[in-house]
Enzyme design. Sequence first.
Site, mmCIF file in Angstrom:
data_model
loop_
_atom_site.group_PDB
_atom_site.id
_atom_site.type_symbol
_atom_site.label_atom_id
_atom_site.label_comp_id
_atom_site.label_asym_id
_atom_site.label_seq_id
_atom_site.Cartn_x
_atom_site.Cartn_y
_atom_site.Cartn_z
ATOM 1 N N GLU A 454 0.807 -1.229 0.000
ATOM 2 C CA GLU A 454 0.000 0.000 0.000
ATOM 3 C C GLU A 454 0.842 1.281 0.000
ATOM 4 O OE1 GLU A 454 -2.836 -0.400 3.204
ATOM 5 O OE2 GLU A 454 -3.739 -2.165 2.302
ATOM 6 N N ASN A 497 2.761 -4.853 -3.378
ATOM 7 C CA ASN A 497 1.338 -5.175 -3.154
ATOM 8 C C ASN A 497 0.522 -3.916 -2.880
ATOM 9 O OD1 ASN A 497 -0.601 -7.339 -2.759
ATOM 10 N ND2 ASN A 497 -0.597 -6.847 -0.564
ATOM 11 N N HIS A 532 -9.821 -6.277 -2.683
ATOM 12 C CA HIS A 532 -10.949 -6.226 -1.741
ATOM 13 C C HIS A 532 -12.091 -5.546 -2.494
ATOM 14 C CE1 HIS A 532 -8.570 -7.567 1.642
ATOM 15 N NE2 HIS A 532 -7.645 -6.688 1.341
ATOM 16 N N GLU A 561 -5.420 -10.726 -1.821
ATOM 17 C CA GLU A 561 -6.326 -10.593 -0.666
ATOM 18 C C GLU A 561 -7.784 -10.538 -1.085
ATOM 19 O OE1 GLU A 561 -5.100 -7.331 1.868
ATOM 20 O OE2 GLU A 561 -2.988 -7.729 1.518
ATOM 21 N N ASP A 563 -11.539 -10.612 -1.421
ATOM 22 C CA ASP A 563 -12.805 -10.914 -0.752
ATOM 23 C C ASP A 563 -13.887 -10.060 -1.393
ATOM 24 O OD1 ASP A 563 -12.047 -8.540 0.569
ATOM 25 O OD2 ASP A 563 -11.739 -9.525 2.500
HETATM 26 C C1 XIL Z 1 -6.099 -6.855 8.041
HETATM 27 C C2 XIL Z 1 -6.284 -8.077 8.913
HETATM 28 O O1 XIL Z 1 -7.062 -9.014 8.216
HETATM 29 C C3 XIL Z 1 -6.967 -7.674 10.208
HETATM 30 O O2 XIL Z 1 -7.041 -8.778 11.081
HETATM 31 C C4 XIL Z 1 -6.174 -6.554 10.879
HETATM 32 O O3 XIL Z 1 -6.878 -6.099 12.023
HETATM 33 C C5 XIL Z 1 -5.987 -5.395 9.919
HETATM 34 O O4 XIL Z 1 -5.374 -5.876 8.736
HETATM 35 N N1 XIL Z 1 -4.925 -4.939 3.452
HETATM 36 C C6 XIL Z 1 -3.864 -5.662 3.919
HETATM 37 C C7 XIL Z 1 -4.031 -6.599 5.049
HETATM 38 O O5 XIL Z 1 -2.795 -5.645 3.284
HETATM 39 O O6 XIL Z 1 -2.872 -6.710 5.812
HETATM 40 C C8 XIL Z 1 -5.177 -6.187 5.942
HETATM 41 O O7 XIL Z 1 -5.371 -7.218 6.898
HETATM 42 C C9 XIL Z 1 -6.419 -5.952 5.109
HETATM 43 C C10 XIL Z 1 -6.200 -4.840 4.115
#
Ligand code: XIL
Length: 981
Positions: A454, A497, A532, A561, A563
Amino acid sequence: MLIEADSWARPRAGRRPALGRSFRAVTALLLVLSCLAVPARADVTTIATYDFASGAQGWGPRGDGVVLDTSAGNLRVSGRTQTWMGAQITPPFEKGVTYNVTAKVSGSVALTVERTPAGGSTTWERVGAATSAPGEFTELSGSYSYSADSALNLYFESSDATAEFTVDDIVVTSDSDPTQSGLSTDFETGTAQGWNPRGGATLTASGAAAHAGSYGLAVANRQASWDGPSLNVLGKLAKGSKYTLSVWVRSAEAQSLGLSIERRQNGTPSYERVVAPVSVTGWTRLSGTYTPAHDVDFLSVYVESSEGVLPFELDDFTLEYVEPKPIQTDIPSLKDTVPFTLGAAFHRGATLGEHAKLINKHYGSVTPGNALKWDATEPVEGQFTFGEGDALVDFATDNGLEFRGHTLVWHSQTPAWVFEGATKEVLLQRVENHIRAVMGRYKGRIGTWDVVNEVIDENQPDGLRRSPWFEITGLDYIRTAFRVAREVDPAATLVFNDYNTEFPRKREAMYKVVKQLLDEGVPIDAVGHQLHVNIEQPPAYHIEDSIERFATLDVEQQVTELDVSVYTDFVSTYATVPDEVLARQGHRYKEIFDVFRRQAAELTSVTVWGVADDETWLSTFPITRVNAPLPFDDELQAKPAFWGVADPSKLPASRLALVVPAGTVTVDGRRDEQWDRQADQPVARSGPVSASFQLRKAPSGVYVFADVTDPTDDRTDSLSLKAGSATYKIQRGAPHAQGFKAHTRKTATGWQAEALLPSGSAATLDLTVDDASTGPDAAWSGALTFVPEVKELTAPKETPVVDGVAEAVWNKATPVETGTWIQGTSGATAKVRALWSPSGVLYVLAKVTDPVLSEESPNAWEEDSVEIFVDPGNNKTKGYDDDDGQYRISFTGAESIGGTFDAFAIRGNLTSAVSRTSNGYIVEAAIKLPTVTLSRDRVLGFDVQINDATGTARTAAVTWHDPTGQSYLSTARWGVLRLGK
Ligand code: XIL
C-alpha cells in the site's frame, strides 16, 4: 485430580491424536483425515483419574485423627472413630452433568457426596457402596448428578466406625465433555459464583444489579480500565473448538465495555478481545465467539472498559460450545478447479480442527493475516517475536502448503518506535535490520514476500503515499526493502502489493511507480493486487484491464487478498445476509474467476483474505457488521461463492437489476447526448467478446444502445434481446425489417447498435452478444426498473469569486429548483446554479429559502444545510467510488464531507462561503475535481439536497433529482450536470 496442565482439554477416552506437526507429508495427513471420517467424538469423557501412584492426588483426611497412607500406591485409610470419617476431595462436578465413578475398594466402603445448596441446608447423597472379601478388592461404582448451585464434598466412609479400608484406581467419567458442556452464572445464589476482580474492584451480588431473576453482580471501586470481574474458565475450552460467550452489562454513566480473554502459558500473559468495547448505558448484551488457538495454563474471561474506572453491573453470563459441522468431503477441492495456486489468509485458530481440514482440502497456499506484520514481529526495536509466525510456517511446512509472507513494509500495523527520531539513514537501517531478521528466519520456507504494501496514493501528483516512510526517505525505503529482501533470500518472489489496483487511476499511478523502479533495476518480481471488492463494484473488466496493463511490464502478478463484501456502502447492515445476495455473490465470484482463468498466463496465485466467513476482517472494517465475503460460510460449508469458482452450473439463478430511465433518442447508430446521462452496463466478457449497453423507456417499448467489442468483423454478428417473451435480433450490417427500428455502425473495437424495441412494458431482459466466428457468447440477464428521465443541468464556463455573494457572473447560469421531497412534503427549498472552470473546479450556488434556521442537532445532516453531490465519472454506482463526494455546508458555513468510508480522496476538495438573506441563506461552493479533466460537454453525476431542521430534528429534505433518499449511500440515481460553453 490428574489433568494435563498444559493443554486445554482434559484427557478424553478414545481420543485420537490431534493433527499436527507430527504428520509431515500431505499424503500422511490425507490418510489421517480419511480415518477421521469415522465419528471422532467419544461418547464418554474421562474427567479425572486417581491411581495414588504419586501421593494422595488431592484427597485429604475427613475427621480428626484420620490418617491417609499412599506408600503402597493406593489410599489406605486408618484412624477412624466415626462412620462418616474417611478420605475426601472437592469433586470436579458441574451441575446438570451426570458422572460415573468407579473405584477399587477393600473393606466395607461407601462413597457419598455432601452437598450444600446455596442458601439451603446440607444433604448427604450416596453414590455407591461395596464390600470386598477380607484382603481382596472389589469394584464400587455409581453415578451422580445435581441441579442447583451447591458446594460439594465427595468422600469415602464406612458403616463400621473404626474399620480401616483401602481405595484405588478411582475413575470419574461423564457422558459430556467439560470443554463442551459450557458454563453459566446468573448470581441467583446471591454470590459472585466464581467471579473475582482483576485488581481492587469490589464485586457484590445484588438485587439492584439483576438483569433477570433476583440478583446480578455490581462492580465498583475499579482501579483501572482492565479492572473488572473475571471468571476462571480453564478446562472449559478446548483448543480449536469454537465458543460463544455472552454477558449482559449495564452502566449508570455511559462507558464502553467489552469482553476479553486473558490466557497465560508459563506465566506469560496474552490478551484477546471477544467483544470490542461498545457504548453501554441500559442493559446491553456483549456477545462474541472465541476459538482458542494456544496451549494455556491459565485462562480467564473478563469484562473491561475502554477507559476509566466507572462502576457497572453484569448478569447472565454464558459460555457455550459451538458444535463444529464437519467439512464437506463430497465437493471438489477448490484448488483443483483453477489453473494457478489458490491460497487463503489464515491465523493460528485456523490451523486446528475443521479449519485445518478445510485449508488442506481447498487451498494450496497460506498467508498470515497478521502474524508477520511489523507490530507482531518486532514490537520493540531489535526484539523479535516469532511465536505466531513460527506456528503458522510450521503448519504450512507440515502440510505441504506454499506460504506468502505478509508484509515487510507498510504504513499500518507498524510500531511508533520505527519512525521515532528517525533520520533517513536511521530509518533505512531499521528497515534493513527488520527484513534481515524476519525474512532471514524463514529463508527457504517462505517462497513469496509482500515486500511493500500500500505505498501508492493516486491522489498525489507522483502517485506515492505520504506515509512516514515516504516523508523521511522518499522512494528509498522501497528501493532498500527490495534490495535487502533479494540479498536475504535470492530465491524468494518479491511482491509490490496494493489495493484498488483495479481502478484506472490507481492502476496507472502504480504502473508508473513500478515501471520506474524496474527500470532502475529494483528487484520487483511481482505485482500484488489485493482485490478487496464488493458484490457490485468494481466491474470485472476493470480487474482484467489491470492485469493486462501490468502484463506489459515484465512482472509476475498475484491476487493477494480477494474478498467480496456483500455491502456496497459502509453504513448498511444485514441481520442475516439474504440468500439472494449470496446467490448474487456467487455470480460475482464466477465473473471474477472467469477473468482470472482467462488471465492465468499472467497470474501465479490467487489468495482469498480469510478461510471462511466465520473469521473475516470485514466483520469489523470499515464498521462492525455481519459480512460474508468468502467461499465458505460461518460453518465452513460451501456457499454459492464456492460454486461460482468450482462449478458455476450449480449456481442458483440470479437476475441483475438495471435502472431504465425514461428518455427519447434518435435511432441513427450515433451516441446521443441522452446516453451520457447514465453509465453503460457492462456485459461480462466471454472469450474476446464483450459489450456494454443502456436502455431508455419509451411509451411503446425501450430504446437500446449497445457497444460491442468484437475483434472479428462479420456481417452476421448480432445482438439478441429477449424482452419479456419476445426476442429481437439486431444484426450487424443487415437491414432491420423485423418491425422495429435499428441502426448499427462499425467502431474501432467492434460495432455499435441503436434500436427501439417495441417491447411494451416488459420488465425482464436477456441480452446475448452473438459473435459469428468465435463464441462462446457474452450474455446479460436482468430485471428492469423504470424510473423518470435523468434530469440535466448545464453549467456555463465561468469563474465566480467564492464569497457567499451571487455576483453578476452567476446570472449566466440557468437555475434549477429543488422539488423532489425525500422527507416531508414542504419546507426549505433552493434555487441552484452551477459554473465550471477549466482549472478543474465546479462552482455551485444555492439560494435557500428557509426563514427558520437551526444548528441544534449534533448530526450535521439534521442541521439546516445544503448538500452537493458530485460523481466526476458519472458512474452511477451503487455505493461511492473514491472520488465521489457528498459536500455539505450548513447555513453557518460548517462543512462536512462524505465519500468512501474515510473520504480519503476527496476531503480536500471543498471551499465554501455562506451569507444570510432575509428569508434564508446563500451557499457558494467551489469543488475541485482533480480526478477528471473538465472540458466542454463532459457530464458529471450531480445532485443537490436541502436539509430543513427545526430544533434538533430534521423535519424535511428535498433534492433536485434523486428521489430515493439514498444519495448519501449511492450515486446511482443522481441527476447530471453538463459542462457548457
Ligand atoms: C487486516 C487483517 O485481516 C486484520 O485482522 C487486521 O486487524 C488489519 O489488517 N490490506 C492488507 C491486510 O494488506 O494486511 C489487511 O489485513 C487488510 C487490508
